[in-house]
Motif scaffolding. Structure first.
Motif, mmCIF file in Angstrom:
data_model
loop_
_atom_site.group_PDB
_atom_site.id
_atom_site.type_symbol
_atom_site.label_atom_id
_atom_site.label_comp_id
_atom_site.label_asym_id
_atom_site.label_seq_id
_atom_site.Cartn_x
_atom_site.Cartn_y
_atom_site.Cartn_z
ATOM 1 N N TRP A 1 53.753 39.917 28.778
ATOM 2 C CA TRP A 1 53.892 39.248 30.070
ATOM 3 C C TRP A 1 54.057 40.241 31.225
ATOM 4 N N VAL A 2 54.683 41.390 30.959
ATOM 5 C CA VAL A 2 54.838 42.390 32.027
ATOM 6 C C VAL A 2 53.475 42.943 32.428
ATOM 7 N N ASP A 3 52.645 43.278 31.419
ATOM 8 C CA ASP A 3 51.298 43.762 31.701
ATOM 9 C C ASP A 3 50.457 42.696 32.402
ATOM 10 N N PHE A 4 50.693 41.438 32.033
ATOM 11 C CA PHE A 4 49.968 40.334 32.672
ATOM 12 C C PHE A 4 50.288 40.277 34.166
ATOM 13 N N ILE A 5 51.566 40.359 34.513
ATOM 14 C CA ILE A 5 51.979 40.321 35.918
ATOM 15 C C ILE A 5 51.417 41.525 36.665
ATOM 16 N N LEU A 6 51.523 42.702 36.046
ATOM 17 C CA LEU A 6 50.996 43.911 36.677
ATOM 18 C C LEU A 6 49.499 43.791 36.923
ATOM 19 N N PHE A 7 48.789 43.221 35.954
ATOM 20 C CA PHE A 7 47.343 43.085 36.095
ATOM 21 C C PHE A 7 46.994 42.044 37.152
ATOM 22 N N LEU A 8 47.661 40.904 37.118
ATOM 23 C CA LEU A 8 47.386 39.841 38.080
ATOM 24 C C LEU A 8 47.605 40.337 39.506
ATOM 25 N N VAL A 9 48.759 40.937 39.745
ATOM 26 C CA VAL A 9 49.073 41.413 41.094
ATOM 27 C C VAL A 9 48.225 42.639 41.447
ATOM 28 N N GLY A 10 48.121 43.579 40.512
ATOM 29 C CA GLY A 10 47.384 44.810 40.772
ATOM 30 C C GLY A 10 45.918 44.583 41.072
ATOM 31 N N SER A 11 45.269 43.743 40.267
ATOM 32 C CA SER A 11 43.841 43.481 40.487
ATOM 33 C C SER A 11 43.626 42.722 41.793
ATOM 34 N N ALA A 12 44.507 41.750 42.087
ATOM 35 C CA ALA A 12 44.368 40.986 43.328
ATOM 36 C C ALA A 12 44.567 41.884 44.547
ATOM 37 N N VAL A 13 45.556 42.765 44.492
ATOM 38 C CA VAL A 13 45.831 43.664 45.623
ATOM 39 C C VAL A 13 44.700 44.680 45.781
ATOM 40 N N LEU A 14 44.187 45.212 44.668
ATOM 41 C CA LEU A 14 43.092 46.182 44.741
ATOM 42 C C LEU A 14 41.830 45.548 45.326
ATOM 43 N N VAL A 15 41.497 44.346 44.875
ATOM 44 C CA VAL A 15 40.330 43.640 45.413
ATOM 45 C C VAL A 15 40.536 43.324 46.889
ATOM 46 N N ALA A 16 41.741 42.881 47.250
ATOM 47 C CA ALA A 16 42.041 42.600 48.653
ATOM 48 C C ALA A 16 41.878 43.861 49.504
ATOM 49 N N GLY A 17 42.273 44.999 48.962
ATOM 50 C CA GLY A 17 42.101 46.256 49.676
ATOM 51 C C GLY A 17 40.639 46.598 49.891
ATOM 52 N N ALA A 18 39.836 46.404 48.843
ATOM 53 C CA ALA A 18 38.402 46.677 48.949
ATOM 54 C C ALA A 18 37.736 45.760 49.965
ATOM 55 N N LEU A 19 38.093 44.488 49.950
ATOM 56 C CA LEU A 19 37.508 43.523 50.881
ATOM 57 C C LEU A 19 37.951 43.800 52.317
ATOM 58 N N THR A 20 39.184 44.247 52.478
ATOM 59 C CA THR A 20 39.674 44.595 53.811
ATOM 60 C C THR A 20 38.914 45.792 54.371
#
Length: 287
Positions: free
Chosen positions: A43-62
């Motif tokens: 579950w820790v890796d799941f949270i890290l992946f969910l937040v990390g991937s969303a933030v990274l994609v948001a950064g790329a789109l920004t």
């Protein structure tokens, strides 16, 4: 507060963000089921992946917003972005894009190196190779953009196991090939926007007939991908083959379509259904 959320919605391209994060989550779910991993253990890796991937994609789109502010003001579908309206300064958008990208990359690195590497590949190909180098110069910019989107299920799988496995590799191939007809459909639907902007989209540069031929080729190639899978039931191969043939028929219909725009609308809508069904088939029939 409402205004801020509205601006961020345009800045992060809400639906594009979801469309990039969701395949990664589905890849994660498949890997967890395939390797029989309990959610309590990951579950820790799941949270890290969910937040990390969303933030990274948001950064790329920004960063994409910052890099394309000059052409976005020429297109109807992008003229409400903060980079065009000026509601957020370009300097602030640049700082936000870099910050989100760094934070997202760091969160993925906390999971493991493989996830972080594929995350960086997706970010770099989208921001640098696609947006900076190819989108304004060559029609095959779409291939580069497809590459960045295709790594997302591999990122999700890599949280649990190595991506050098037929399941994530075939999902990568499907995502790459699928994005070509999907993106061509968007380019036809928004032809006037792309023509005004000067971006080198295939329908604008080479015309509709070339675009339809390319669309059919990529859809036909999807028929081959399931052959590289092993361990799935016969029903899986039958259903995914029928799905591929049905979508191919929609593509071929473009050659005799009375309205190319109407056909592109059907192609776009069917592409979303197609990808959703593919992932459902993989999850339901996972060995």
């Amino acid at each position: 507060m409402v205004n801020v959320l509205t601006e961020l919605k345009y800045l992060f391209k809400r639906f594009v963000l979801i469309a990039n994060v969701l395949p990664g989550l589905l890849g994660f779910i498949m890997a967890a089921r395939y390797y029989n991993r309990s959610f309590e253990d990951i579950w820790v890796d799941f949270i890290l992946f969910l937040v990390g991937s969303a933030v990274l994609v948001a950064g790329a789109l920004t960063l994409n917003n910052w890099l394309e502010a000059d052409v976005d003001k020429l297109m109807e579908r992008t003229k409400q972005r903060p980079s065009v309206t000026g509601s957020i300064s370009l300097r602030a958008i640049l700082i936000l894009g870099i910050s989100l990208s760094l934070v997202g990359q760091l969160l993925l690195l906390l999971i493991n190196m493989e996830v972080a590497i594929f995350g960086f590949i997706g970010w770099y190909t989208y921001v640098v190779v696609y947006t900076v180098w190819t989108k304004r110069r060559v029609t095959w910019n779409t291939h580069v953009g497809s590459l960045s989107g295709a790594v997302t299920p591999m990122m999700g799988w890599a949280v649990i196991g190595s991506v050098f496995h037929p399941i994530p590799l075939t999902l990568f191939a499907i995502m790459f090939l699928w994005q070509m007809p999907h993106t061509y459909a968007i380019a036809i639907r928004k032809y006037e926007d792309y023509a005004r902007s000067g971006l080198k989209m295939l329908p604008v540069v080479r015309g509709y007939q070339v675009t339809i031929r390319r669309t059919v080729v990529y859809m036909a190639l999807l028929l081959i991908i399931p052959l590289f899978l092993t361990g799935f039931s016969n029903l899986f191969y039958i259903l995914i083959s029928l799905l591929n043939l049905g979508w191919l028929a929609i593509g071929i219909a473009g050659f005799k379509a009375h309205s190319i725009k109407k056909w592109a609308n059907h192609l776009f809508a069917s592409s979303l259904i197609y990808l959703l069904v593919v992932y459902l088939l993989y999850i339901v029939f996972l060995p």
